[in-house]
Design a protein around this motif. Structure first.
Motif, PDB file in Angstrom:
ATOM      1  N   THR A  53      84.230 -47.413   4.690  1.00  0.00           N
ATOM      2  CA  THR A  53      84.350 -46.163   5.447  1.00  0.00           C
ATOM      3  C   THR A  53      85.164 -45.092   4.723  1.00  0.00           C
ATOM      4  O   THR A  53      85.284 -43.967   5.218  1.00  0.00           O
ATOM      5  CB  THR A  53      84.992 -46.443   6.818  1.00  0.00           C
ATOM      6  OG1 THR A  53      86.267 -47.082   6.613  1.00  0.00           O
ATOM      7  CG2 THR A  53      84.120 -47.349   7.674  1.00  0.00           C
ATOM      8  N   LYS A  66      87.676 -50.880   5.176  1.00  0.00           N
ATOM      9  CA  LYS A  66      88.397 -49.669   4.747  1.00  0.00           C
ATOM     10  C   LYS A  66      87.646 -49.011   3.590  1.00  0.00           C
ATOM     11  O   LYS A  66      87.531 -47.788   3.516  1.00  0.00           O
ATOM     12  CB  LYS A  66      89.833 -50.005   4.306  1.00  0.00           C
ATOM     13  CG  LYS A  66      90.726 -50.558   5.413  1.00  0.00           C
ATOM     14  CD  LYS A  66      91.307 -49.448   6.281  1.00  0.00           C
ATOM     15  CE  LYS A  66      92.313 -49.973   7.278  1.00  0.00           C
ATOM     16  NZ  LYS A  66      91.765 -50.900   8.297  1.00  0.00           N
ATOM     17  N   ARG A  93      86.155 -40.761   5.447  1.00  0.00           N
ATOM     18  CA  ARG A  93      87.500 -40.171   5.517  1.00  0.00           C
ATOM     19  C   ARG A  93      87.612 -38.986   4.555  1.00  0.00           C
ATOM     20  O   ARG A  93      88.129 -37.931   4.896  1.00  0.00           O
ATOM     21  CB  ARG A  93      88.557 -41.220   5.116  1.00  0.00           C
ATOM     22  CG  ARG A  93      88.629 -42.470   6.000  1.00  0.00           C
ATOM     23  CD  ARG A  93      89.261 -42.161   7.309  1.00  0.00           C
ATOM     24  NE  ARG A  93      89.637 -43.362   8.057  1.00  0.00           N
ATOM     25  CZ  ARG A  93      89.908 -43.340   9.358  1.00  0.00           C
ATOM     26  NH1 ARG A  93      89.810 -42.210  10.051  1.00  0.00           N
ATOM     27  NH2 ARG A  93      90.263 -44.436   9.989  1.00  0.00           N
ATOM     28  N   PRO A 112      80.241 -49.024  11.181  1.00  0.00           N
ATOM     29  CA  PRO A 112      81.592 -48.756  10.649  1.00  0.00           C
ATOM     30  C   PRO A 112      81.840 -47.275  10.381  1.00  0.00           C
ATOM     31  O   PRO A 112      82.911 -46.743  10.741  1.00  0.00           O
ATOM     32  CB  PRO A 112      81.634 -49.539   9.329  1.00  0.00           C
ATOM     33  CG  PRO A 112      80.494 -50.485   9.360  1.00  0.00           C
ATOM     34  CD  PRO A 112      79.497 -49.996  10.351  1.00  0.00           C
ATOM     35  N   GLU A 113      80.857 -46.616   9.772  1.00  0.00           N
ATOM     36  CA  GLU A 113      81.035 -45.195   9.439  1.00  0.00           C
ATOM     37  C   GLU A 113      81.190 -44.347  10.701  1.00  0.00           C
ATOM     38  O   GLU A 113      82.004 -43.420  10.738  1.00  0.00           O
ATOM     39  CB  GLU A 113      79.837 -44.682   8.627  1.00  0.00           C
ATOM     40  CG  GLU A 113      79.712 -45.280   7.221  1.00  0.00           C
ATOM     41  CD  GLU A 113      78.585 -46.300   7.114  1.00  0.00           C
ATOM     42  OE1 GLU A 113      78.431 -47.124   8.046  1.00  0.00           O
ATOM     43  OE2 GLU A 113      77.868 -46.287   6.090  1.00  0.00           O
ATOM     44  N   VAL A 119      84.691 -44.794  12.299  1.00  0.00           N
ATOM     45  CA  VAL A 119      85.732 -44.039  11.578  1.00  0.00           C
ATOM     46  C   VAL A 119      85.577 -42.535  11.800  1.00  0.00           C
ATOM     47  O   VAL A 119      86.567 -41.818  11.970  1.00  0.00           O
ATOM     48  CB  VAL A 119      85.705 -44.441  10.075  1.00  0.00           C
ATOM     49  CG1 VAL A 119      86.420 -43.428   9.212  1.00  0.00           C
ATOM     50  CG2 VAL A 119      86.339 -45.817   9.910  1.00  0.00           C
ATOM     51  N   HIS A 175      87.005 -55.027  11.852  1.00  0.00           N
ATOM     52  CA  HIS A 175      86.968 -53.669  12.411  1.00  0.00           C
ATOM     53  C   HIS A 175      87.585 -52.677  11.429  1.00  0.00           C
ATOM     54  O   HIS A 175      88.661 -52.942  10.895  1.00  0.00           O
ATOM     55  CB  HIS A 175      87.719 -53.641  13.749  1.00  0.00           C
ATOM     56  CG  HIS A 175      87.359 -52.457  14.591  1.00  0.00           C
ATOM     57  ND1 HIS A 175      87.796 -51.192  14.290  1.00  0.00           N
ATOM     58  CD2 HIS A 175      86.558 -52.337  15.679  1.00  0.00           C
ATOM     59  CE1 HIS A 175      87.296 -50.341  15.188  1.00  0.00           C
ATOM     60  NE2 HIS A 175      86.535 -51.018  16.041  1.00  0.00           N
ATOM     61  N   PRO A 176      86.906 -51.546  11.203  1.00  0.00           N
ATOM     62  CA  PRO A 176      87.446 -50.592  10.223  1.00  0.00           C
ATOM     63  C   PRO A 176      88.797 -49.978  10.626  1.00  0.00           C
ATOM     64  O   PRO A 176      89.498 -49.435   9.778  1.00  0.00           O
ATOM     65  CB  PRO A 176      86.369 -49.513  10.110  1.00  0.00           C
ATOM     66  CG  PRO A 176      85.459 -49.714  11.263  1.00  0.00           C
ATOM     67  CD  PRO A 176      85.580 -51.132  11.699  1.00  0.00           C
ATOM     68  N   LEU A 177      89.152 -50.056  11.891  1.00  0.00           N
ATOM     69  CA  LEU A 177      90.435 -49.468  12.329  1.00  0.00           C
ATOM     70  C   LEU A 177      91.512 -50.531  12.507  1.00  0.00           C
ATOM     71  O   LEU A 177      92.600 -50.242  13.033  1.00  0.00           O
ATOM     72  CB  LEU A 177      90.249 -48.682  13.642  1.00  0.00           C
ATOM     73  CG  LEU A 177      89.209 -47.557  13.589  1.00  0.00           C
ATOM     74  CD1 LEU A 177      89.131 -46.853  14.933  1.00  0.00           C
ATOM     75  CD2 LEU A 177      89.522 -46.547  12.492  1.00  0.00           C
ATOM     76  N   HIS A 235      86.920 -41.829  15.174  1.00  0.00           N
ATOM     77  CA  HIS A 235      88.387 -41.913  15.118  1.00  0.00           C
ATOM     78  C   HIS A 235      88.974 -40.546  14.751  1.00  0.00           C
ATOM     79  O   HIS A 235      90.000 -40.137  15.268  1.00  0.00           O
ATOM     80  CB  HIS A 235      88.786 -42.980  14.084  1.00  0.00           C
ATOM     81  CG  HIS A 235      90.255 -43.179  13.917  1.00  0.00           C
ATOM     82  ND1 HIS A 235      90.886 -43.071  12.695  1.00  0.00           N
ATOM     83  CD2 HIS A 235      91.234 -43.493  14.804  1.00  0.00           C
ATOM     84  CE1 HIS A 235      92.180 -43.312  12.848  1.00  0.00           C
ATOM     85  NE2 HIS A 235      92.419 -43.568  14.115  1.00  0.00           N
ATOM     86  N   ASN A 270      97.755 -47.927  12.649  1.00  0.00           N
ATOM     87  CA  ASN A 270      97.003 -46.680  12.823  1.00  0.00           C
ATOM     88  C   ASN A 270      97.685 -45.531  12.073  1.00  0.00           C
ATOM     89  O   ASN A 270      98.907 -45.418  12.067  1.00  0.00           O
ATOM     90  CB  ASN A 270      96.893 -46.317  14.300  1.00  0.00           C
ATOM     91  CG  ASN A 270      96.018 -45.089  14.506  1.00  0.00           C
ATOM     92  OD1 ASN A 270      94.874 -45.066  14.043  1.00  0.00           O
ATOM     93  ND2 ASN A 270      96.549 -44.066  15.155  1.00  0.00           N
TER      94      ASN A 270
END
Ligand code: HPA
Length: 270
Positions: free
Chosen positions: A92, A89, A96, A213-214, A217, A137-139, A220, A143
């Motif tokens: 990344t 989190k 966001r 990871p970036e 995200v 996992h970053p997600l 996403h 959610n």
């Protein structure tokens, strides 16, 4: 997390009025792109609420706001790696925030080890797909629908149109580029010969400790992504030698001019 992202974006907007179109993450040894940016503002990570602070040599840690190839960009000079001890989190979080600030495209660079026998040290590789081998996992977790869907599509993680633009620029400027799959794993150890072999068997062309990871995200949130790697060492049978971070930086600093030119020229076409 949503509140933190909004708060950080609002804080940045209060400090500087700037609407970025493109976000750029500068990887190991690739800080030279900064020289091409007409800088309007700079914010050290330490002055940004909720931002982690980069701990790796060669990553100075600030957000740069300016113009590159006629586009307003935010460049991250220094990224956050999972091996530094950050959660996914945290790794990344800046992506966001950049999306919240308005970016429409994400461009990522990194250094990686080539496992494709056709690659040479110093080659540039356009990443056309990835394999996620990170242990977190970053997600993972609840959610946040406001950011993106629970089950994001990854059928075109690396935007085909952006890849085509990069190739066009490379041809026009007589720059050799490879193209391939990047496998991301946590590091911080470089791979053993058996691990490089595994990476190859799994279908990747290069291996590194970032980017995946970036990009996850960013996808996403529906952001088109483009990523490029400098092959700084080879995990190819018969060519495996000792790797050091200093050598990785050295090779990257030599190859970065080519990458900088490609990214700068691509900006004009976005
Ligand atoms: N492995 C993992 N990460 C890397 C490498 C490598 O060989 N080279 C640069 N980053």
């Amino acid at each position: 997390m949503l509140e933190e992202i909004k708060k950080t974006a609002a804080d940045i907007q209060n400090k500087i009025s700037f609407t970025p179109e493109v976000g750029i993450i500068l990887g190991t040894g690739l800080g030279g792109l900064v020289k091409e940016i007409v800088i309007k503002h700079e914010l050290p990570y330490g002055e940004i609420p909720n931002f982690p602070v980069s701990t790796v040599e060669g990553h100075s840690g600030k957000l740069i706001f300016g113009e590159l190839g006629g586009k307003n960009v935010i460049a991250m000079q220094g990224r956050f790696h999972y091996y530094e001890g950050y959660s996914m989190k945290q790794v990344t979080f800046p992506v966001r925030v950049m999306k919240m600030l308005g970016i429409k495209t994400l461009i990522v660079s990194n250094a990686s080890g080539g496992v494709n026998a056709g690659f040479e040290i110093g080659d540039l590789m356009i990443i056309n797909d990835h394999i996620n081998f990170f242990p977190e996992h970053p997600l993972n977790g609840k959610n946040i629908a406001e950011l993106g869907p629970r089950f994001p599509d990854m059928s075109e993680a690396y935007d085909k149109k952006l890849i085509a633009k990069a190739k066009k620029v490379a041809v026009a400027n007589d720059i050799k580029v490879q193209e391939g799959v990047y496998l991301g794993l946590s590091g911080p150890t470089f791979e053993t010969p058996a691990e490089y072999r595994m990476v190859k068997v799994l279908g990747a062309d290069a291996v590194g400790m970032s980017t995946v990871p970036e990009v996850i995200v960013a996808r996403h949130m529906g952001l088109p992504c483009f990523a490029m790697s400098i092959i700084t060492d080879l995990g190819v049978e018969g060519k495996i030698v000792e790797v050091t971070h200093a050598e990785v930086q050295e090779v990257a600093s030599h190859a970065e001019k080519k990458m900088t030119l490609i990214i700068k020229e691509m900006m004009k076409e976005l």
